[in-house]
Design a protein around this motif. Structure first.
Motif, mmCIF file in Angstrom:
data_model
loop_
_atom_site.group_PDB
_atom_site.id
_atom_site.type_symbol
_atom_site.label_atom_id
_atom_site.label_comp_id
_atom_site.label_asym_id
_atom_site.label_seq_id
_atom_site.Cartn_x
_atom_site.Cartn_y
_atom_site.Cartn_z
ATOM 1 N N THR A 204 46.525 29.449 33.579
ATOM 2 C CA THR A 204 46.317 30.500 33.026
ATOM 3 C C THR A 204 47.269 31.115 32.461
ATOM 4 O O THR A 204 47.355 31.213 31.223
ATOM 5 N N TYR A 205 48.019 31.375 32.602
ATOM 6 C CA TYR A 205 49.437 31.762 32.788
ATOM 7 C C TYR A 205 50.503 30.940 32.001
ATOM 8 O O TYR A 205 50.912 30.839 30.594
ATOM 9 N N PHE A 206 50.204 29.425 32.865
ATOM 10 C CA PHE A 206 50.362 28.225 31.711
ATOM 11 C C PHE A 206 50.063 28.412 30.091
ATOM 12 O O PHE A 206 51.114 27.840 29.543
ATOM 13 N N ALA A 207 49.002 28.584 30.276
ATOM 14 C CA ALA A 207 48.350 28.513 29.135
ATOM 15 C C ALA A 207 48.861 29.544 27.864
ATOM 16 O O ALA A 207 49.275 29.471 26.280
ATOM 17 N N ALA A 208 49.087 30.439 28.280
ATOM 18 C CA ALA A 208 49.211 32.147 27.421
ATOM 19 C C ALA A 208 50.566 31.751 27.681
ATOM 20 O O ALA A 208 51.205 32.962 27.057
ATOM 21 N N ARG A 209 51.690 31.057 27.996
ATOM 22 C CA ARG A 209 53.567 30.849 28.383
ATOM 23 C C ARG A 209 53.525 32.393 28.363
ATOM 24 O O ARG A 209 54.216 33.398 28.499
ATOM 25 N N GLN A 210 53.086 32.941 29.523
ATOM 26 C CA GLN A 210 53.399 34.095 30.092
ATOM 27 C C GLN A 210 53.684 34.170 32.004
ATOM 28 O O GLN A 210 53.593 34.229 32.866
ATOM 29 N N LEU A 211 54.514 33.151 31.454
ATOM 30 C CA LEU A 211 55.160 32.904 33.176
ATOM 31 C C LEU A 211 56.679 33.882 33.396
ATOM 32 O O LEU A 211 55.355 33.653 34.997
ATOM 33 N N ALA A 212 56.913 34.975 33.209
ATOM 34 C CA ALA A 212 56.938 35.399 34.017
ATOM 35 C C ALA A 212 56.324 36.211 34.736
ATOM 36 O O ALA A 212 56.363 36.931 36.660
ATOM 37 N N PRO A 213 54.730 37.030 34.377
ATOM 38 C CA PRO A 213 53.743 37.864 34.910
ATOM 39 C C PRO A 213 53.446 36.434 36.663
ATOM 40 O O PRO A 213 53.149 36.857 37.503
ATOM 41 N N GLY A 214 53.337 35.370 35.795
ATOM 42 C CA GLY A 214 52.813 34.180 36.348
ATOM 43 C C GLY A 214 53.309 33.886 37.752
ATOM 44 O O GLY A 214 52.888 33.502 38.397
ATOM 45 N N LEU A 215 54.240 33.801 37.586
ATOM 46 C CA LEU A 215 55.389 33.868 38.803
ATOM 47 C C LEU A 215 55.062 35.006 39.644
ATOM 48 O O LEU A 215 55.943 35.055 41.044
#
Length: 393
Positions: A204-215
């Motif tokens: 979900t984070y990859f798809a939304a390009r929200q890498l920092a919160p995903g990490l």
């Protein structure tokens, strides 16, 4: 979503390469000035509707494809999505119906997991709604330990269904399925399965390009893990660190990416290479992630080393098809970055032979193929054929 000027420029240049037209020839065919074509191609200008129409007509495409990209592939998988959506809409209010013994359902869940890792998306999409519907009823009717087991099976089945949604671009549906997996994993009360849900949530984070919160979410999940006293717990923790390494690499955080790889190596070295809650973990999977991290970091020395390593090692055939094909996709990405489009085409052909549906629906494959078309100026028929097959042009 409308294309940015940079993305539109890349699509224009790809279409121009496919058409074998220089900028001057495109100007003559479209009536658009060569300077305007250069500005659009360089990402410095968004053209007016009239200019976009003229360019598309001259290139044998449509304004929509230049702005939005090629249409999605035509596949029977898309026909299975509405039933999947209807099934999960009533997950907490399932209709009455039969529920087989959990041992029998477990065999079907194992088959669904196998279909996912072997990239059998058509069969998976056709069978998932009925399996999920039965598992929703099982969770609703069961109590105690039996309910925990039903929830565990549901989490694994939902993960398999999510592969269909995610691979075929149904991002909202995928996000909903990921949340259902987390819900089921929490009911199961299983820390390894909860970690696996966190691993999958990174999609979900990859798809939304929200890498920092995903990490951050991956690191938090790793911190919550109990001590890796069992092989399954060690594998779950290793998977979190492998995915965190890829995310950090995509963010160009080289030190963090390498630190997570070291953590993953220490854990993966303690487990046998196999599926753990649907995730392939072990020494071979670690090697595949090393290549992924090198590609994401994009540093030439790392890429050269990774490509050289590929001449000495290949993923064994005992690994799931999806994971093996991903290795060759990443190898192709490395080769493109190093300016070797012909070698990249060979790698993608190997990946396609292993898992054609996985390769055809992989967004990074389309991006790399479009780049390969531009590098070869549309004159390499093998690259063009691959790009057309994947709907990259």
């Amino acid at each position: 979503m409308p294309a940015s000027s940079t993305v539109l420029g890349l699509r224009l240049e790809t279409a121009r390469a496919v058409a074998h037209l220089s900028r001057r020839q495109l100007a003559e065919a479209s009536g658009v000035s060569e300077s305007m074509i250069q500005k659009v191609g360089d990402g410095r200008r968004i053209p007016s509707d009239q200019v976009l129409e003229a360019l598309a007509t001259a290139l044998g495409t449509t304004p929509e494809e230049l702005m939005d990209g090629p249409a999605r592939t035509d596949s029977r998988v898309h026909q299975t999505i509405p039933e999947l959506q209807r099934t999960i809409a009533v997950y907490d209010l399932p209709e009455d119906g039969p529920v087989r013994p959990l041992a029998q359902i477990a065999a079907d869940v194992d088959a669904a997991v196998e279909d996912r890792v072997q990239s059998q998306y058509v069969r998976l999409g056709e069978r998932a709604p009925a399996l999920l519907g039965e598992l929703f009823r099982a969770v609703d009717q069961a109590r105690g330990r039996e309910r925990e087991e039903a929830a565990r099976l549901l989490a694994l089945a939902v993960r398999s269904a999510d592969a269909v949604a995610y691979k075929y671009g149904y991002r909202d549906l995928s996000a909903r399925l990921v949340e259902l997996m987390r819900w089921a994993a929490s009911m199961a009360g299983d820390p390894a399965l909860t970690a696996t849900a966190a691993y999958v949530r990174m999609e979900t984070y990859f798809a939304a390009r929200q890498l920092a919160p995903g990490l951050r979410s991956l690191r938090a999940a790793a911190d919550r893990m109990p001590a890796p006293t069992t092989e399954r717990l060690a594998a779950a923790a290793a998977a979190l660190h492998m995915r965190a390494a890829v995310a950090a690499g995509r963010m160009r955080l080289a030190d963090d990416a390498r630190a997570h790889l070291r953590e993953a190596a220490a854990l993966a070295g303690r487990v046998r290479e196999r599926l753990y809650d649907g995730t392939a973990v072990g020494p071979d999977s670690l090697e595949i992630h090393r290549l992924s991290v090198a590609v994401e970091l994009g540093q030439e020395d790392d890429l050269q080393e990774a490509v050289a390593a590929a001449s000495r090692w290949a993923p064994p055939r005992t690994l799931p098809a999806e994971r093996r094909s991903h290795y060759y996709i990443d190898l192709a990405r490395a080769q493109v970055h190093l300016g070797r489009p012909q070698h990249a085409a060979e790698s993608l052909l190997v990946a396609r032979q292993i898992a054609p549906l996985h390769v055809r629906e992989h967004g990074q494959v389309r991006t790399e193929l479009a780049t390969m078309v531009r590098l070869t100026r549309g004159r390499d028929e093998r690259v063009l054929a691959l790009a057309r097959w994947a709907r990259a042009v």
